[in-house]
Design a protein around this motif. Structure first.
Motif, short mmCIF file in Angstrom:
data_model
loop_
_atom_site.label_atom_id
_atom_site.label_comp_id
_atom_site.label_asym_id
_atom_site.label_seq_id
_atom_site.Cartn_x
_atom_site.Cartn_y
_atom_site.Cartn_z
N LEU A 11 0.82 -1.21 0.00
CA LEU A 11 0.00 0.00 0.00
C LEU A 11 0.86 1.26 0.00
O LEU A 11 0.48 2.27 -0.61
CB LEU A 11 -0.93 -0.01 1.21
CG LEU A 11 -2.06 -1.04 1.14
CD1 LEU A 11 -2.82 -1.08 2.46
CD2 LEU A 11 -3.01 -0.72 -0.01
N SER A 12 1.99 1.22 0.65
CA SER A 12 2.89 2.37 0.64
C SER A 12 3.41 2.62 -0.78
O SER A 12 3.42 3.77 -1.25
CB SER A 12 4.07 2.13 1.59
OG SER A 12 4.98 3.20 1.54
N THR A 15 0.51 3.90 -2.98
CA THR A 15 0.16 5.27 -2.62
C THR A 15 1.14 6.27 -3.20
O THR A 15 0.75 7.26 -3.83
CB THR A 15 0.11 5.44 -1.09
OG1 THR A 15 -0.92 4.57 -0.56
CG2 THR A 15 -0.20 6.88 -0.70
N TRP A 16 2.43 6.01 -3.04
CA TRP A 16 3.44 6.96 -3.52
C TRP A 16 3.54 6.97 -5.04
O TRP A 16 3.88 7.99 -5.64
CB TRP A 16 4.80 6.64 -2.90
CG TRP A 16 4.90 7.12 -1.49
CD1 TRP A 16 4.88 6.38 -0.35
CD2 TRP A 16 5.02 8.48 -1.07
NE1 TRP A 16 4.97 7.18 0.76
CE2 TRP A 16 5.06 8.48 0.35
CE3 TRP A 16 5.10 9.70 -1.74
CZ2 TRP A 16 5.18 9.66 1.10
CZ3 TRP A 16 5.22 10.87 -0.99
CH2 TRP A 16 5.25 10.84 0.40
N ILE A 19 -0.94 8.36 -6.00
CA ILE A 19 -1.66 9.51 -5.46
C ILE A 19 -1.03 10.84 -5.83
O ILE A 19 -1.75 11.77 -6.25
CB ILE A 19 -1.81 9.37 -3.93
CG1 ILE A 19 -2.63 8.11 -3.58
CG2 ILE A 19 -2.50 10.62 -3.36
CD1 ILE A 19 -4.03 8.09 -4.16
N PHE A 134 -6.93 -0.06 -3.99
CA PHE A 134 -6.99 0.06 -2.54
C PHE A 134 -8.20 -0.66 -1.96
O PHE A 134 -9.33 -0.41 -2.41
CB PHE A 134 -7.05 1.54 -2.11
CG PHE A 134 -5.81 2.30 -2.44
CD1 PHE A 134 -4.66 2.14 -1.68
CD2 PHE A 134 -5.78 3.18 -3.51
CE1 PHE A 134 -3.51 2.83 -1.99
CE2 PHE A 134 -4.64 3.88 -3.83
CZ PHE A 134 -3.49 3.71 -3.07
N GLU A 138 -8.82 1.19 3.45
CA GLU A 138 -7.80 2.21 3.20
C GLU A 138 -8.25 3.27 2.20
O GLU A 138 -7.52 4.22 1.93
CB GLU A 138 -6.53 1.54 2.65
CG GLU A 138 -5.89 0.56 3.62
CD GLU A 138 -5.28 1.29 4.80
OE1 GLU A 138 -4.56 2.29 4.60
OE2 GLU A 138 -5.54 0.87 5.94
N ARG A 142 -7.11 7.58 1.00
CA ARG A 142 -6.46 7.82 -0.30
C ARG A 142 -7.31 8.73 -1.18
O ARG A 142 -6.80 9.59 -1.88
CB ARG A 142 -6.19 6.50 -1.01
CG ARG A 142 -4.83 5.89 -0.71
CD ARG A 142 -4.68 5.48 0.72
NE ARG A 142 -3.40 4.84 1.00
CZ ARG A 142 -3.15 4.14 2.08
NH1 ARG A 142 -4.10 3.96 3.00
NH2 ARG A 142 -1.97 3.61 2.30
#
Length: 444
Positions: A11-12, A15-16, A19, A134, A138, A142
């Motif tokens: 997920l990290s 996300t990076w 997003i 996602f 979570e 986001r």
């Protein structure tokens, strides 16, 4: 390996990777949609537009958006996000820049309508895209990070628009013409970047390790199975579902206020402050800055508690108070800015948490259709809000009647969220079973 650790790492990475890029895309999209509010500071006088003409032209964008919203999202589900989002951005960038050619009401209406057609599907496509990456537990956070682009477009775009308006006369163009040209070009450039950077889904994500792709696929597959166990929807059922339509009406009330305020904010600030366009640009950024913080905090708390409906309703009630106060605090610039800031904080804080509601029980093609329906019906408020404020301003000589109209609609949206939106058991089970950062996932 501990599945919870894999989940956190996955997920990290996702996300990076996604997003920040999606955030930039939406800043450009929202700025191109609402920069007409700043153009109006000069354009209305140059072209002889009344408040009603401006309000109709600002809002007619959403008619084109409404007509093509659902087809656009269904096409994206078929051809993939990368190609379709790129197409949307390139065409809307060209049309947004072409707004410098406006010479009267007819060309203003036509180009705003075509801009809505070009951009149709972008936002619901982004919301649908996030469901590919996602799990539900979570997602609100986001979505909030992505949607902070809306108020931040105001934080960044308001001063920039003010600066561009000050270039009045450069190259023989009016300031508002320069602004449209300068702010349309980035969408075209980013549309080309999308073709090379965006990934259609996890199975194409070569930037994830194999165990990370496997974890994500497993988490999302189990989530979709839980939704299916509570009744799988096809496209027709999604479009006729009562819950989808209630959510559409909630969103309509919110969006009416979003654009009723944002497309009139520069003129409202100019009226009570008497400042020049550059100062108006910097002052107009304040409500958006506070709203950005509010969006993130409300969404974070919603994810932490698992509660959704009240996290939509309470900001709506805050917005109602702020909108009512705009007519009760006199002509003080400080108090007027405080009222507008309270209103903006409430309006924008409803948005991120709201989108966790339809994605709780829709998936696949039904999600594409249902999300597009909610967004398209809701975005009719983008026509109603600016036009109602303009009409009431012409009729009463003040924008306060329009602010009261917006207050009533967002109050009704908050009440609907509390009393008419059913809590989704499917979402609760998804969040209990598929918690990517807990030992539950590791042991399942």
């Amino acid at each position: 390996m501990d599945k919870a650790a894999v989940g956190r790492r996955t997920l990290s990475k996702v996300t990076w990777r996604l997003i920040p890029f999606m955030f930039i895309l939406y800043i450009v999209a929202f700025l191109d949609r609402v920069n007409v509010g700043f153009a109006a500071l000069q354009m209305n006088e140059d072209l002889g537009f009344s408040d009603a003409v401006y309000g109709l032209g600002a809002g007619i964008f959403f008619i084109g958006y409404f007509i093509f919203e659902i087809p656009s999202n269904l096409i994206m589900e078929r051809v993939g996000a990368r190609v379709w989002i790129a197409r949307i951005m390139i065409t809307w960038g060209i049309i947004s820049a072409a707004m410098f050619l406006v010479t009267g009401p007819v060309s203003f209406y036509v180009l705003r309508f075509l801009l809505g057609v070009a951009e149709a599907g972008f936002f619901p496509g982004m919301i649908l895209y996030l469901t590919y990456w996602f799990p539900a537990r979570e997602r609100a956070r986001r979505v909030a990070l992505f949607m902070t682009a809306i108020p931040l477009a105001g934080v960044i775009g308001s001063p920039i628009s003010g600066v561009l308006l000050e270039l009045d006369g450069f190259a023989g163009l009016q300031g508002w013409q320069i602004m449209f040209l300068a702010e349309g070009i980035p969408a075209v450039i980013l549309g080309i970047v999308v073709l090379f950077y965006m990934t259609d889904g996890p199975r194409h994500a070569d930037w994830l390790d194999q165990d990370e792709r496997d974890w994500l696929k497993d988490a999302l597959d189990r989530e979709n199975r839980i939704k299916a166990d509570h009744g799988e929807y096809n496209t027709r059922q999604a479009l006729s579902n009562g819950r989808v339509w209630i959510l559409s009406f909630v969103y309509f009330g919110v969006v009416t206020s979003v654009y009723g305020v944002s497309l009139w904010l520069p003129q409202i600030v100019e009226d009570f402050s008497g400042f020049n366009p550059l100062a108006v640009g910097f002052l107009s950024a304040i409500p958006y800055l506070v709203a950005t913080v509010g969006m993130v905090l409300f969404a974070r708390h919603s994810d932490a508690t698992g509660e959704r409906r009240w996290h939509v309703a309470i900001p709506a009630f805050i917005a109602t108070v702020g909108l009512i106060l705009t007519g009760l605090v006199g002509t003080s610039t400080v108090l007027q800015m405080l009222a507008l800031t309270i209103a903006s904080l409430g309006i924008y804080s409803t948005l991120a948490t709201f989108w966790s509601l339809p994605t709780a029980f829709l998936s696949g093609t039904a999600a594409a259709a249902g999300i597009a329906l909610v967004n398209s019906v809701g975005n009719l408020g983008g026509f109603v809000g600016p036009y109602a404020v303009g009409y009431l301003s012409d009729t009463t000589g003040s924008t306060y009647g329009g602010m009261l109209f917006l207050a009533v609609l967002i109050l009704l949206a908050g009440l609907l969220a509390v009393f008419a939106v059913r809590h989704e058991r499917a979402l609760e089970e998804v969040e209990e079973v598929i918690d990517p950062v807990s030992s539950t996932t590791a042991s399942s």
